[in-house]
Motif scaffolding. Structure first.
Motif, PDB file in Angstrom:
ATOM      1  N   SER A   1      95.827   4.938  61.097  1.00  0.00           N
ATOM      2  CA  SER A   1      95.678   5.335  59.694  1.00  0.00           C
ATOM      3  C   SER A   1      96.174   4.262  58.738  1.00  0.00           C
TER       4      SER A   1
ATOM      5  N   SER B   1      87.459   4.275  64.240  1.00  0.00           N
ATOM      6  CA  SER B   1      88.925   4.258  64.269  1.00  0.00           C
ATOM      7  C   SER B   1      89.507   5.156  65.358  1.00  0.00           C
TER       8      SER B   1
ATOM      9  N   LEU C   1      90.202   8.268  64.732  1.00  0.00           N
ATOM     10  CA  LEU C   1      90.938   9.319  64.030  1.00  0.00           C
ATOM     11  C   LEU C   1      90.167  10.640  64.030  1.00  0.00           C
TER      12      LEU C   1
END
Length: 475
Positions: free
Chosen positions: A314, A442, A444
């Motif tokens: 993040s 990513s 995420l």
């Protein structure tokens, strides 16, 4: 492992199937009243927090006695009928309490725009959420979702976990060609998952079951206890309890005439990998394991690695990551050091207050942290279990997995299996894939819903080829 991380807003929904109701409208003098019919119906909105978007749906009805009743759905998480305990209508305003997830919605009806403009409150945070009336809940389909007619047999099944006395429900898919087939039970990750392991409009187990069955493998997938059509209570269940459900599914599958009972294995995703290993360590009848993003580390260590990986992905600074890790260690140490929930709750509440956490947020977190599942997971060390697994094992993980970081967990699994004398091990770290085995940027959680792919096709091919090679010659 998705539900370990889903404790963070807005993904904190718990499944339930109770309809709550409250008294009728309590209008204050001087407030404008409206036709009660206008509150009734299906209302849909979106919570936006932390880069994530999740739809919520309220189904509101007025009873013959004038009271209100409702249920709430979280469609993107595959959760329906979350209990609503209290609905209060005052003129143009409505308040809806959802105690099962520690949340409240407060809104004002805007008749001209045909919407309720309001605030979602949960764990100390306020999030603007406007609700729109809809005729039915919006269903988002993904490109890989299969549709009937299927080129295989599909049967809805009910089976029993005799030890715990609960009936579970699932779907059995069988290749149409004559003969006895290799077979697998799919075991989902943490939280009450339905048989498709539905999350953010993705149905990974539906897609995987379809692919395996089209390639000659019988598949049994089932609703976790307390989810879908299965009985049971998830609030008191630990991973060990869920292993009992999975074993009941294995025994049912082995009893089917179309199944080669010498070639029955388990495919476990995330926590489901831990459960699969528990069963393989105890029952030599299990022919093989496929571990998809399975933890290999003790729970305490895994959760610390998980939070660090998420923060790093993040863009958090090293100092911020260190600060969060120190807070988490203190919380975990309190939980592991104090078995009495009342005493532990007081210690946690005191610590959370000292770091500036609001009481509402602290209480919501504490109720989850001291649940039987969380206590078990935090203290569980899977390494001794993996050492006792003797059947062939395929362990896969994506390089972008931030929930079960690939390198350290795959190594822990491989080392434990090898120390136990298991030489039939295949380990693969798959570049560019996340926890759900989607191609990602990513890794995420916030990406899951935005990615149209549900399950990377090449991973499903790896699984098919490996299973067929593992069971060759066993029949």
């Amino acid at each position: 492992m998705k539900d370990v991380f889903s404790k963070i807003l807005p993904m904190v929904f718990l499944s339930a199937s109770i309809i709550g109701c409250a008294g009728g409208p309590d209008e204050k003098r001087g407030q404008r009243s409206i036709d009660p019919v206008k509150w009734e119906g299906i209302w849909e909105g979106v919570i936006r927090a932390g880069g994530q978007e999740l739809r919520i749906v309220f189904k509101i009805n007025r009873t013959k006695t004038g009271s209100w009743e409702a249920t709430m759905d979280s469609p993107d998480q595959g959760v329906k009928d979350i209990p609503v305990k209290n609905i209060k209508v005052e003129g143009m305003s409505i308040r809806i309490d959802i105690p099962a997830i520690g949340a409240r919605y407060k809104g004002e009806l805007n008749e001209s725009e045909l919407m309720i403009k309001g605030i979602w409150q949960q764990a100390g945070g306020d999030y603007p959420v406007d609700l729109q009336p809809v005729k039915e809940v919006t269903v988002i389909e993904r490109p890989q979702d299969p549709h009937p007619p299927y080129p295989y047999i599909s049967r809805d099944i009910r089976f029993k976990n005799e030890e715990d006395g609960i009936t579970l429900a699932g779907t059995l898919t069988i290749p149409e060609f004559v003969g006895r087939h290799p077979a697998v039970v799919l075991v989902s990750g943490s939280g009450a998952q339905n048989r498709n392991e539905e999350i953010m409009n993705h149905r990974p187990f539906l897609v995987l079951a379809d692919h395996l069955t089209r390639n000659g493998i019988t598949v049994f997938r089932y609703d976790d206890r307390g989810a879908g059509e299965s009985e049971g209570d998830t609030k008191t269940a630990t991973s060990a309890d869920l292993a009992g459900d999975a074993w009941a599914a294995v025994k049912f599958l082995m009893s089917q005439p179309e199944v080669d009972d010498s070639a029955v294995g388990l495919v476990g995703h995330s926590e489901g990998g831990l459960i699969a290993a528990m069963l393989a360590a105890e029952h030599r009848q299990i022919a093989f394991l496929v571990l998809l993003a399975s933890p290999g580390l003790p729970g305490y260590e895994l959760l610390l690695k998980q939070s660090a990986a998420i923060l790093k992905a993040s863009g958090a600074s090293e100092s911020r990551i260190t600060q969060v890790q120190e807070v988490n260690r203190r919380i975990y140490d309190i939980i592991l050091g104090e078995p009495d929930n009342e005493i532990a709750a007081e210690e946690l509440r005191s610590f959370m207050k000292s770091i500036g956490m609001k009481k509402e947020q602290a209480d919501a977190q504490i109720s989850q942290l001291l649940s039987p599942w969380y206590r078990f997971f935090l203290s569980y060390d899977p390494i001794p279990t993996f050492k006792r697994v003797k059947c062939p094992v395929l362990a896969l993980n994506g390089s972008l997995d931030v929930q079960v970081p690939a390198d350290i967990n795959l190594k822990a699994i491989e080392d434990a299996l090898s120390l136990g004398g298991n030489e039939r091990i295949t380990i693969q770290r798959l570049p560019g894939l996340n926890h759900l085995f989607q191609h990602a940027e990513s890794g995420l959680v916030e990406e899951y819903a935005r990615i149209e792919e549900t399950f990377a096709p090449e991973v499903m091919e790896i699984i098919v080829r490996w299973i067929k090679e593992s069971v060759a010659g066993r029949s």
